[in-house]
Design a protein around this motif. Structure first.
Motif, PDB file in Angstrom:
ATOM      1  N   SER A  66      61.648  44.941  34.759  1.00 25.76           N
ATOM      2  CA  SER A  66      62.127  45.565  35.989  1.00 25.76           C
ATOM      3  C   SER A  66      61.909  44.669  37.193  1.00 25.76           C
ATOM      4  O   SER A  66      60.929  43.918  37.248  1.00 25.76           O
ATOM      5  N   ASP A  67      62.824  44.760  38.147  1.00 28.48           N
ATOM      6  CA  ASP A  67      62.633  44.074  39.433  1.00 28.48           C
ATOM      7  C   ASP A  67      62.321  45.080  40.541  1.00 28.48           C
ATOM      8  O   ASP A  67      62.314  44.745  41.708  1.00 28.48           O
ATOM      9  N   SER A  69      64.196  47.772  41.188  1.00 31.38           N
ATOM     10  CA  SER A  69      65.366  48.631  41.347  1.00 31.38           C
ATOM     11  C   SER A  69      66.222  48.664  40.079  1.00 31.38           C
ATOM     12  O   SER A  69      66.857  49.666  39.796  1.00 31.38           O
ATOM     13  N   THR A  70      66.239  47.583  39.329  1.00 33.73           N
ATOM     14  CA  THR A  70      66.969  47.520  38.068  1.00 33.73           C
ATOM     15  C   THR A  70      65.955  47.376  36.943  1.00 33.73           C
ATOM     16  O   THR A  70      65.069  46.529  37.012  1.00 33.73           O
ATOM     17  N   SER A  71      66.084  48.225  35.922  1.00 33.96           N
ATOM     18  CA  SER A  71      65.160  48.185  34.790  1.00 33.96           C
ATOM     19  C   SER A  71      65.925  48.214  33.480  1.00 33.96           C
ATOM     20  O   SER A  71      66.991  48.821  33.393  1.00 33.96           O
ATOM     21  N   LYS A  72      65.352  47.578  32.481  1.00 32.95           N
ATOM     22  CA  LYS A  72      65.914  47.613  31.132  1.00 32.95           C
ATOM     23  C   LYS A  72      64.762  47.870  30.176  1.00 32.95           C
ATOM     24  O   LYS A  72      63.772  47.149  30.169  1.00 32.95           O
ATOM     25  N   GLY A  98      70.948  42.174  33.808  1.00 37.10           N
ATOM     26  CA  GLY A  98      71.777  42.419  34.986  1.00 37.10           C
ATOM     27  C   GLY A  98      71.002  42.449  36.289  1.00 37.10           C
ATOM     28  O   GLY A  98      71.309  43.219  37.189  1.00 37.10           O
ATOM     29  N   ILE A  99      69.989  41.588  36.412  1.00 41.09           N
ATOM     30  CA  ILE A  99      69.170  41.534  37.622  1.00 41.09           C
ATOM     31  C   ILE A  99      69.661  40.394  38.503  1.00 41.09           C
ATOM     32  O   ILE A  99      69.643  39.234  38.095  1.00 41.09           O
TER      33      ILE A  99
END
Length: 175
Positions: A66-67, A69-72, A98-99
């Motif tokens: 995760s950054d 805001s976007t997590s996988k 997709g970060i």
């Protein structure tokens, strides 16, 4: 925002969290982090590879990258783990991240792991060494070129997966 512009990435091991995470069975914790800096162009980070010194599927059930805001999140199984060196080195790839790292900016990618719900028979604790290997981060720049980093292994983090400790409480009446 940088179509057609070639860029690059610099990947470094973030000092927080430090080595030594302790995961009780079924528990999730952040165990390591890497900083990804994009230069000259935006870079869309697509994958992160991790290397373990033990069969990860026996001790880790999920990995999340995760950054903020976007997590996988990805399940860790024997099928999606690769045995690099028989009995000693295994890798797991988290793909389709997709970060987006903006031009001349740095993003911290945190890696969280969830311990399995039960350890292998006869095991109550296991120390696992996680290594951030060379070219473990892959992204695409504004020119559509693949960028990878770091150029060499960054270091290791030790993770302890264990059965939770039990405590004894004795209550007595005061005379």
């Amino acid at each position: 925002t940088t179509p057609g512009v070639e860029g690059s990435i610099v990947v470094t091991l973030n000092s927080n969290p430090a080595s030594g995470a302790i995961l009780n069975i079924g528990e999730t914790k952040t165990v390591t982090a890497v900083d990804v800096k994009a230069t000259n162009s935006d870079v869309l980070v697509s994958r992160l590879d991790m290397q373990f010194d033990a069969r990860p599927w026996l001790f880790i059930s999920e990995i999340t990258v995760s950054d903020g805001s976007t997590s996988k999140t990805m399940a860790v199984t024997q099928t999606n783990s690769t045995e690099v060196t028989v009995g000693t080195t295994y890798s797991v790839r988290v793909s389709e991240l997709g970060i987006l790292v903006a031009k001349d900016q740095t993003k911290k990618l945190t890696i969280s792991m969830k311990a399995v719900s039960g350890l292998p028979v006869g095991t109550t604790t296991k120390n696992i060494v996680l290594t951030s290997i060379a070219n473990s981060v892959r992204g695409t720049d504004g020119a559509g070129l693949t960028q990878t980093g770091p150029t060499a292994a960054l270091g290791t983090r030790t993770i302890t997966v264990q059965e939770p400790s039990t405590a004894t409480l004795e209550i007595t009446a005061h005379a």
